[in-house]
Every structure is written in C-alpha cells, then in structure tokens.
Design a protein around this motif. Structure first.
Motif, PDB file in Angstrom:
ATOM      1  N   LEU A   1      69.067  -8.619  38.830  1.00  0.00           N
ATOM      2  CA  LEU A   1      70.041  -9.194  37.904  1.00  0.00           C
ATOM      3  C   LEU A   1      71.441  -8.618  38.074  1.00  0.00           C
ATOM      4  CD1 LEU A   1      68.032  -9.413  34.544  1.00  0.00           C
ATOM      5  CD2 LEU A   1      68.665 -11.284  36.062  1.00  0.00           C
ATOM      6  N   GLN A   2      71.574  -7.623  38.931  1.00  0.00           N
ATOM      7  CA  GLN A   2      72.863  -6.935  39.051  1.00  0.00           C
ATOM      8  C   GLN A   2      73.794  -7.669  40.014  1.00  0.00           C
ATOM      9  OE1 GLN A   2      71.915  -2.854  40.022  1.00  0.00           O
ATOM     10  NE2 GLN A   2      70.862  -2.520  38.084  1.00  0.00           N
ATOM     11  N   SER A   3      74.158  -8.879  39.608  1.00  0.00           N
ATOM     12  CA  SER A   3      75.112  -9.687  40.355  1.00  0.00           C
ATOM     13  C   SER A   3      76.474  -9.602  39.672  1.00  0.00           C
ATOM     14  CB  SER A   3      74.641 -11.140  40.403  1.00  0.00           C
ATOM     15  OG  SER A   3      74.651 -11.704  39.098  1.00  0.00           O
ATOM     16  N   PRO A   4      77.555  -9.969  40.355  1.00  0.00           N
ATOM     17  CA  PRO A   4      78.884  -9.936  39.719  1.00  0.00           C
ATOM     18  C   PRO A   4      78.950 -10.773  38.451  1.00  0.00           C
ATOM     19  CG  PRO A   4      79.109 -10.154  42.101  1.00  0.00           C
ATOM     20  CD  PRO A   4      77.653 -10.292  41.794  1.00  0.00           C
ATOM     21  N   SER A   5      78.368 -11.968  38.469  1.00  0.00           N
ATOM     22  CA  SER A   5      78.406 -12.824  37.283  1.00  0.00           C
ATOM     23  C   SER A   5      77.728 -12.163  36.098  1.00  0.00           C
ATOM     24  CB  SER A   5      77.742 -14.172  37.578  1.00  0.00           C
ATOM     25  OG  SER A   5      78.457 -14.884  38.564  1.00  0.00           O
ATOM     26  N   ASN A   6      76.565 -11.564  36.331  1.00  0.00           N
ATOM     27  CA  ASN A   6      75.856 -10.898  35.242  1.00  0.00           C
ATOM     28  C   ASN A   6      76.557  -9.614  34.804  1.00  0.00           C
ATOM     29  OD1 ASN A   6      73.903 -12.872  35.187  1.00  0.00           O
ATOM     30  ND2 ASN A   6      72.523 -11.774  36.572  1.00  0.00           N
ATOM     31  N   ALA A   7      77.331  -9.011  35.694  1.00  0.00           N
ATOM     32  CA  ALA A   7      78.082  -7.810  35.319  1.00  0.00           C
ATOM     33  C   ALA A   7      79.098  -8.121  34.227  1.00  0.00           C
ATOM     34  CB  ALA A   7      78.782  -7.226  36.543  1.00  0.00           C
ATOM     35  N   PHE A   8      79.716  -9.298  34.301  1.00  0.00           N
ATOM     36  CA  PHE A   8      80.672  -9.684  33.255  1.00  0.00           C
ATOM     37  C   PHE A   8      79.968  -9.881  31.915  1.00  0.00           C
ATOM     38  CE2 PHE A   8      83.027 -11.332  37.061  1.00  0.00           C
ATOM     39  CZ  PHE A   8      84.086 -10.445  36.974  1.00  0.00           C
ATOM     40  N   VAL A   9      78.777 -10.475  31.953  1.00  0.00           N
ATOM     41  CA  VAL A   9      78.031 -10.674  30.713  1.00  0.00           C
ATOM     42  C   VAL A   9      77.600  -9.327  30.129  1.00  0.00           C
ATOM     43  CG1 VAL A   9      75.978 -11.730  29.702  1.00  0.00           C
ATOM     44  CG2 VAL A   9      77.290 -12.951  31.439  1.00  0.00           C
ATOM     45  N   ALA A  10      77.202  -8.388  30.995  1.00  0.00           N
ATOM     46  CA  ALA A  10      76.850  -7.055  30.523  1.00  0.00           C
ATOM     47  C   ALA A  10      78.067  -6.367  29.909  1.00  0.00           C
ATOM     48  CB  ALA A  10      76.297  -6.218  31.680  1.00  0.00           C
ATOM     49  N   ASN A  11      79.234  -6.570  30.509  1.00  0.00           N
ATOM     50  CA  ASN A  11      80.454  -5.989  29.941  1.00  0.00           C
ATOM     51  C   ASN A  11      80.759  -6.597  28.567  1.00  0.00           C
ATOM     52  OD1 ASN A  11      82.801  -4.224  30.316  1.00  0.00           O
ATOM     53  ND2 ASN A  11      83.992  -6.110  30.361  1.00  0.00           N
TER      54      ASN A  11
END
Length: 380
Positions: A88-98
């Motif tokens: 799940l550690q993709s750039p798109s998901n990184a924004f959602v985690a942020n």
C-alpha cells in the motif's frame, strides 16, 4: 504586538449595561466561572451573553467524545495500515496517510475540549488556548493543502499514466510542503507576532482572533482565509476539472475508435483507467467533505470580522467547529470503505469491524493493475 487591552473588561463592554444588568439580576454571564485574568483575553462580544446551561456543555462534550473515539480509530487504522503494509506504500496512498495524520492531529485536541466542557472554560488557561488553536491551525490548513495535493496526484496519474505518475520522492517532497504551508499562519498567532489565538463561542474552544476591531485583524483574516481556504480550493477545482475534461476526451476517443473498427466498445478492457477513475471519485468525496466542513467556519470568521455580529451568538459559533471535526472524523472511513486494498488490510487487522465483503474482491483485482504499475515506477 500588544493587544491585551482590547480584550479587557472595558468601558466599551460596560457602556451597553449588559454586564451590569446581569449582575443586578443575578444571572451568570458567559465566562463568569473563569478566572478574571484569563477573561482579559476574551473579546467583549462574548461576555454580553448569558452562560450556557450545563446540559449544553454536556451535549457538546458528549458529541466531541463520540467524534474523538470514531475519528481517532479510523485515522489510526489508515495510518497503521499504510505504514505496515508494503503493497500500500504508493505515492497516492502516502497523500491519504498524510491527510489521516492531519485529521488525527485534529482529533488529538478533542480530549482538552471534553475536559473544558466539564469545567465550562479553559482548564489550562491561556497556554491551553494557544495549544488548542495551534493544533487546529496546523491540522486545518494541512488538510486543505493535502486535499489539493491529492487532486494534483490524481490528475497526473489519470492524465499521464505512462510518464506522469509521481514517484515516492516527489510525493514525500509534497508532503513536507504541506507541513511548511501550514506553518506560517500557525506560528505567527501562537507567538502573537501577527494576530493571536483567542477564546470563542462557549469559551471552551480557541481559534485565531477574528473579532478584535482594526485593520490588522481584517488583513490577517483575509490573508488566512485566502491561504487556508481559497487557494487550496482553487487548486482542487482546477485539477479535478482537468481530470473530468481528460476523462471525457478519453471516452470520446474510445467511442471514435470503436466506430472505426465496427465494434461496440473498447472500454471494457481498460481496467487500469477504470481503477484510477474510481480512486479519483474517492478523492473527490474527501474534498467534498472538506468543503462541507470548512466553509461554515470560514463564513463565521468573515461574519465576525466584517459582518453583522448580532448573528454571532455563542451557540451559532459552535456549530461550524463541530462540522470541521466531524469531517476529520469520517474522512478515513470514507477512504477505507471505497479503497478495496485498504479495506482488505484493515479487515485483516481488525476483523470485528466487518468492513470487507466478498464483492470487494473483484474491485481489488481491478485496482491491482494500478498498484503494481505504481510500485514498478517507484522502483525503476
């Protein structure tokens, strides 16, 4: 900047006779149970109202407690799932985690509000008010610009699927930028360099000062309104309008090709594009929630600074705060429900939530093409 005098129980407040009348009749005014040294920071506008009934504090405290439990659980599930699941550690998901981190930050100040509701004031006085305002400022402005970053990422992914995807380094750079974006107008009022954090409503919450008369307050209000609300929304609107335009052009191209080839449709095999559009819909949902949550608060600040202050009753001013906290609470649930891979991983970690169903497996397969291509682009 010394603006304490403008908050003191001054002749401006006393000449209306409101405080005197309340003292004469024995009615408690708002803040009557608060230490007088802290009341110097309360704008005279709020002190003309009678104190809320204890049940009003209780209901607000209860509502915030529910938001705290549900919101912190949801945001922490998104954060933990992202950092513990490599796929799940993709750039798109990184924004959602942020975004989940900013929302969790918003949730972290709610215990203070619950305690403040019990004591019907600020338990920790001025420093408690400043910390409450600082956390709210960082989380609110950070969530706004993170929503803009999500929109930008979706635009790049959908419009340029082969060479336009953001890598993880670029995503981390944008995430750092979101924190830097939220810093100036969080730090300036905290140290009272420009404006300040001041009590509002029932005096159990604090926000930047939008009530003090003067050009400085008006300039700060308009600046932070543009910085934290208008600019991010303009970016969001621009990127999503481009996404919709690109999708329409894409569909038009497929129909034209299908007509030339004498086939019914070419879009059935376009799984990757479908997955990206589906994720974009999730992002649009989050952005819509942001607009619903923060528009009322922006309007309250503008009314308090420029409009008719008779509308600014303590009860009226508390509802926008509830709206923005509610959005920060349900953001992660909206994303977890709509993202099959997040939903599946969360179900593994907390099976009792029962948010994963069999019909999600087909959606999970559709999103696999997108996720694999993202991982490949990051490791290339």
């Amino acid at each position: 900047m010394n603006i304490t005098n403008s908050f003191s129980p001054s002749a401006e407040f006393l000449r209306g006779g409101v405080l005197k009348a309340q003292i004469d009749t024995g009615n408690d005014f708002l803040g009557s149970s608060i230490d007088e040294s802290y009341m110097d920071y309360v704008h005279p506008h709020w002190r003309q109202y009678q104190a809320p009934e204890p049940y009003q504090h209780f209901l607000l405290g209860l509502a915030y407690f529910v938001i705290l439990v549900v919101g912190m659980l949801g945001n922490m599930l998104v954060i933990v799932t992202f950092f513990t699941t490599k796929s799940l550690q993709s750039p798109s998901n990184a924004f959602v985690a942020n975004l989940a981190i900013f929302d969790a930050l918003m949730m972290s100040k709610l215990p203070l509000f619950v305690v403040n509701s019990v004591v019907e004031g600020q338990l920790f006085g001025k420093i408690g008010c400043d910390i409450y305002g600082l956390i709210g400022s960082y989380s609110g402005m950070g969530a706004a610009v993170t929503n803009a970053a999500i929109a930008f990422d979706r635009y790049r992914t959908i419009a340029f699927p082969l060479d336009g995807r953001l890598g993880m380094k670029a995503a981390i750079g944008l995430i750092i930028f979101t924190w830097l974006w939220a810093t100036p107008f969080s730090i300036l009022p905290f140290f009272e360099v420009w404006s300040r954090f001041a009590p509002e409503g029932y005096l159990t919450t604090c926000s930047f000062d939008y009530m003090t008369e003067g050009k400085s307050t008006q300039l700060f209000t308009m600046t932070i309104f543009s910085w934290a609300y208008v600019f991010p929304l303009l970016l969001i609107a621009m990127f999503y309008s481009k996404i919709l335009s690109h999708v329409r052009e894409h569909e038009k191209m497929l129909k034209e090709q299908a007509r030339r080839m004498n086939v019914k449709s070419l879009s059935q095999g376009d799984n990757e594009k479908s997955a990206e559009i589906r994720i974009a819909k999730v992002a649009i949902s989050i952005v819509f929630l942001f607009i619903c949550g923060w528009t009322p608060y922006a309007l309250v600040a503008l009314i308090g600074c420029f409009g008719d202050r008779t509308l600014m009753t303590p009860t009226f001013s508390m509802f926008p705060a509830i709206a923005c906290k509610t959005v920060a609470c349900i953001d992660p649930w909206i994303y977890a429900i709509n993202h099959p891979r997040f939903r599946a991983e969360i179900q593994k970690k907390v099976p009792w939530l029962c948010i994963y169903s069999n019909d999600a497996k087909s959606s999970d397969n559709r999103s696999t093409v997108s996720d694999v291509s993202e991982v490949k682009s990051e490791t290339a």
